[in-house]
Design a protein around this motif. Structure first.
Motif, PDB file in Angstrom:
ATOM      1  N   GLU A 235       5.772 -17.907 -17.792  1.00  0.00           N
ATOM      2  CA  GLU A 235       5.611 -18.295 -16.401  1.00  0.00           C
ATOM      3  C   GLU A 235       6.869 -17.997 -15.599  1.00  0.00           C
ATOM      4  OE1 GLU A 235       4.766 -22.483 -16.164  1.00  0.00           O
ATOM      5  OE2 GLU A 235       6.532 -23.063 -17.309  1.00  0.00           O
ATOM      6  N   PHE A 236       6.671 -17.745 -14.332  1.00  0.00           N
ATOM      7  CA  PHE A 236       7.756 -17.450 -13.410  1.00  0.00           C
ATOM      8  C   PHE A 236       8.491 -18.733 -13.064  1.00  0.00           C
ATOM      9  CE2 PHE A 236       9.939 -15.150 -10.167  1.00  0.00           C
ATOM     10  CZ  PHE A 236       9.989 -15.963  -9.044  1.00  0.00           C
ATOM     11  N   VAL A 237       9.822 -18.672 -13.150  1.00  0.00           N
ATOM     12  CA  VAL A 237      10.656 -19.817 -12.797  1.00  0.00           C
ATOM     13  C   VAL A 237      11.245 -19.649 -11.397  1.00  0.00           C
ATOM     14  CG1 VAL A 237      12.757 -21.085 -13.393  1.00  0.00           C
ATOM     15  CG2 VAL A 237      11.207 -20.305 -15.203  1.00  0.00           C
ATOM     16  N   GLY A 238      11.791 -18.486 -11.146  1.00  0.00           N
ATOM     17  CA  GLY A 238      12.394 -18.211  -9.853  1.00  0.00           C
ATOM     18  C   GLY A 238      12.963 -16.813  -9.823  1.00  0.00           C
ATOM     19  N   GLY A 239      13.398 -16.389  -8.631  1.00  0.00           N
ATOM     20  CA  GLY A 239      13.932 -15.044  -8.509  1.00  0.00           C
ATOM     21  C   GLY A 239      14.952 -14.944  -7.399  1.00  0.00           C
ATOM     22  N   ILE A 240      15.703 -13.847  -7.417  1.00  0.00           N
ATOM     23  CA  ILE A 240      16.733 -13.609  -6.426  1.00  0.00           C
ATOM     24  C   ILE A 240      16.847 -12.115  -6.158  1.00  0.00           C
ATOM     25  CG2 ILE A 240      18.583 -13.455  -8.149  1.00  0.00           C
ATOM     26  CD1 ILE A 240      20.399 -14.939  -6.085  1.00  0.00           C
ATOM     27  N   SER A 241      17.147 -11.790  -4.911  1.00  0.00           N
ATOM     28  CA  SER A 241      17.388 -10.398  -4.539  1.00  0.00           C
ATOM     29  C   SER A 241      18.876 -10.092  -4.692  1.00  0.00           C
ATOM     30  CB  SER A 241      16.956 -10.165  -3.092  1.00  0.00           C
ATOM     31  OG  SER A 241      17.451  -8.931  -2.611  1.00  0.00           O
ATOM     32  N   TRP A 242      19.199  -8.995  -5.372  1.00  0.00           N
ATOM     33  CA  TRP A 242      20.604  -8.627  -5.511  1.00  0.00           C
ATOM     34  C   TRP A 242      21.244  -8.366  -4.151  1.00  0.00           C
ATOM     35  CZ3 TRP A 242      23.916  -9.338  -9.149  1.00  0.00           C
ATOM     36  CH2 TRP A 242      23.543  -9.306 -10.500  1.00  0.00           C
ATOM     37  N   SER A 243      20.505  -7.725  -3.266  1.00  0.00           N
ATOM     38  CA  SER A 243      21.118  -7.299  -2.008  1.00  0.00           C
ATOM     39  C   SER A 243      21.269  -8.431  -1.009  1.00  0.00           C
ATOM     40  CB  SER A 243      20.297  -6.165  -1.398  1.00  0.00           C
ATOM     41  OG  SER A 243      18.966  -6.585  -1.196  1.00  0.00           O
ATOM     42  N   SER A 244      20.214  -9.225  -0.841  1.00  0.00           N
ATOM     43  CA  SER A 244      20.256 -10.263   0.193  1.00  0.00           C
ATOM     44  C   SER A 244      20.640 -11.635  -0.346  1.00  0.00           C
ATOM     45  CB  SER A 244      18.896 -10.372   0.882  1.00  0.00           C
ATOM     46  OG  SER A 244      17.931 -10.891  -0.017  1.00  0.00           O
ATOM     47  N   GLY A 245      20.434 -11.837  -1.634  1.00  0.00           N
ATOM     48  CA  GLY A 245      20.692 -13.151  -2.208  1.00  0.00           C
ATOM     49  C   GLY A 245      19.585 -14.155  -1.945  1.00  0.00           C
ATOM     50  N   SER A 246      18.508 -13.730  -1.312  1.00  0.00           N
ATOM     51  CA  SER A 246      17.411 -14.653  -1.047  1.00  0.00           C
ATOM     52  C   SER A 246      16.755 -15.063  -2.352  1.00  0.00           C
ATOM     53  CB  SER A 246      16.389 -14.026  -0.110  1.00  0.00           C
ATOM     54  OG  SER A 246      15.818 -12.876  -0.699  1.00  0.00           O
ATOM     55  N   THR A 247      16.328 -16.309  -2.404  1.00  0.00           N
ATOM     56  CA  THR A 247      15.758 -16.865  -3.625  1.00  0.00           C
ATOM     57  C   THR A 247      14.371 -17.456  -3.378  1.00  0.00           C
ATOM     58  OG1 THR A 247      16.846 -18.974  -3.184  1.00  0.00           O
ATOM     59  CG2 THR A 247      18.011 -17.424  -4.618  1.00  0.00           C
ATOM     60  N   ARG A 248      13.644 -17.589  -4.435  1.00  0.00           N
ATOM     61  CA  ARG A 248      12.387 -18.324  -4.395  1.00  0.00           C
ATOM     62  C   ARG A 248      12.193 -18.960  -5.755  1.00  0.00           C
ATOM     63  NH1 ARG A 248       7.635 -15.173  -6.028  1.00  0.00           N
ATOM     64  NH2 ARG A 248       8.292 -13.178  -6.907  1.00  0.00           N
TER      65      ARG A 248
ATOM     66  N   GLY B 172      14.385 -11.828 -11.766  1.00  0.00           N
ATOM     67  CA  GLY B 172      13.539 -12.987 -11.973  1.00  0.00           C
ATOM     68  C   GLY B 172      13.912 -13.714 -13.246  1.00  0.00           C
ATOM     69  N   TRP B 173      13.709 -15.012 -13.229  1.00  0.00           N
ATOM     70  CA  TRP B 173      13.805 -15.834 -14.442  1.00  0.00           C
ATOM     71  C   TRP B 173      12.401 -16.291 -14.807  1.00  0.00           C
ATOM     72  CZ3 TRP B 173      17.857 -16.390 -17.617  1.00  0.00           C
ATOM     73  CH2 TRP B 173      19.138 -16.127 -17.133  1.00  0.00           C
ATOM     74  N   PHE B 174      12.074 -16.140 -16.067  1.00  0.00           N
ATOM     75  CA  PHE B 174      10.787 -16.554 -16.600  1.00  0.00           C
ATOM     76  C   PHE B 174      11.028 -17.431 -17.824  1.00  0.00           C
ATOM     77  CE2 PHE B 174       7.845 -13.670 -14.345  1.00  0.00           C
ATOM     78  CZ  PHE B 174       8.762 -12.794 -13.761  1.00  0.00           C
ATOM     79  N   ARG B 175       9.994 -18.141 -18.232  1.00  0.00           N
ATOM     80  CA  ARG B 175      10.110 -18.908 -19.456  1.00  0.00           C
ATOM     81  C   ARG B 175       8.784 -18.917 -20.182  1.00  0.00           C
ATOM     82  NH1 ARG B 175      10.742 -25.116 -17.164  1.00  0.00           N
ATOM     83  NH2 ARG B 175       8.529 -25.487 -16.707  1.00  0.00           N
ATOM     84  N   GLN B 176       8.875 -19.104 -21.483  1.00  0.00           N
ATOM     85  CA  GLN B 176       7.682 -19.184 -22.307  1.00  0.00           C
ATOM     86  C   GLN B 176       7.862 -20.271 -23.348  1.00  0.00           C
ATOM     87  OE1 GLN B 176       6.392 -15.506 -24.161  1.00  0.00           O
ATOM     88  NE2 GLN B 176       4.292 -16.265 -24.291  1.00  0.00           N
TER      89      GLN B 176
ATOM     90  N   TYR C 105      13.867 -18.705 -22.336  1.00  0.00           N
ATOM     91  CA  TYR C 105      14.059 -18.259 -20.963  1.00  0.00           C
ATOM     92  C   TYR C 105      14.479 -16.789 -20.959  1.00  0.00           C
ATOM     93  CZ  TYR C 105      13.562 -22.955 -19.113  1.00  0.00           C
ATOM     94  OH  TYR C 105      13.054 -24.177 -18.731  1.00  0.00           O
ATOM     95  N   TYR C 106      13.842 -16.037 -20.085  1.00  0.00           N
ATOM     96  CA  TYR C 106      14.097 -14.607 -19.980  1.00  0.00           C
ATOM     97  C   TYR C 106      14.527 -14.253 -18.557  1.00  0.00           C
ATOM     98  CZ  TYR C 106      11.127 -14.327 -24.166  1.00  0.00           C
ATOM     99  OH  TYR C 106      10.574 -14.489 -25.418  1.00  0.00           O
ATOM    100  N   CYS C 107      15.431 -13.329 -18.444  1.00  0.00           N
ATOM    101  CA  CYS C 107      15.655 -12.725 -17.137  1.00  0.00           C
ATOM    102  C   CYS C 107      14.994 -11.347 -17.138  1.00  0.00           C
ATOM    103  CB  CYS C 107      17.134 -12.635 -16.779  1.00  0.00           C
ATOM    104  SG  CYS C 107      18.110 -11.505 -17.751  1.00  0.00           S
ATOM    105  N   ALA C 108      14.599 -10.933 -15.961  1.00  0.00           N
ATOM    106  CA  ALA C 108      13.892  -9.671 -15.803  1.00  0.00           C
ATOM    107  C   ALA C 108      14.315  -9.020 -14.501  1.00  0.00           C
ATOM    108  CB  ALA C 108      12.382  -9.908 -15.824  1.00  0.00           C
ATOM    109  N   ALA C 109      14.150  -7.714 -14.430  1.00  0.00           N
ATOM    110  CA  ALA C 109      14.509  -6.960 -13.229  1.00  0.00           C
ATOM    111  C   ALA C 109      13.351  -6.092 -12.791  1.00  0.00           C
ATOM    112  CB  ALA C 109      15.747  -6.101 -13.493  1.00  0.00           C
TER     113      ALA C 109
END
Length: 119
Positions: A46-59, A35-39, A94-98
């Motif tokens: 707040e949540f910016v967006g995310g991606i699955s490592w396996s499928s590559g699906s995003t939101r 996930g990418w977040f920002r403050q 901006y932060y990335c998170a797992a």
């Protein structure tokens, strides 16, 4: 255990672009979602967006749809946040998170990278 390191932040004019990178290290990255977040100053993270490592699906959060794109490079174990049409209100750390797939929390966080958009 996942270790994350963001890079790519900086100062950009409104309307410009930046690409953030998040290098990840873990035994099995495919078990995680990113996930990418920002403050912004004085605001909650707040949540910016995310991606699955396996499928590559995003939101994405509604406020970045059509402007930001998240992608991953499995060979480099790196996730990217491409930010276009930047606005001053995108200024934030901006932060990335797992987090483990199918679990809601993000236990692992990078140190953050500053993005400043000037008007």
């Amino acid at each position: 255990q996942v270790q994350l390191a963001e890079s790519g932040g900086g100062l950009v004019q409104a309307g410009g672009s930046l690409r953030l990178s998040c290098a990840a290290s873990a035994r099995t990255l495919s078990a995680y979602r990113m996930g990418w977040f920002r403050q912004a100053p004085g605001k909650e993270r707040e949540f910016v967006g995310g991606i699955s490592w396996s499928s590559g699906s995003t939101r994405y959060a509604d406020f970045v749809k059509g402007r930001f794109t998240i992608s991953r490079d499995n060979a480099k174990s790196t996730v990217y946040l491409q930010m276009n049409s930047l606005k001053p209100e995108d200024t934030a750390v901006y932060y990335c998170a797992a987090g483990i797939i199918m679990r809601p929390e993000y236990p692992y966080w990078g140190q953050g990278t500053q993005v400043t958009v000037s008007s």
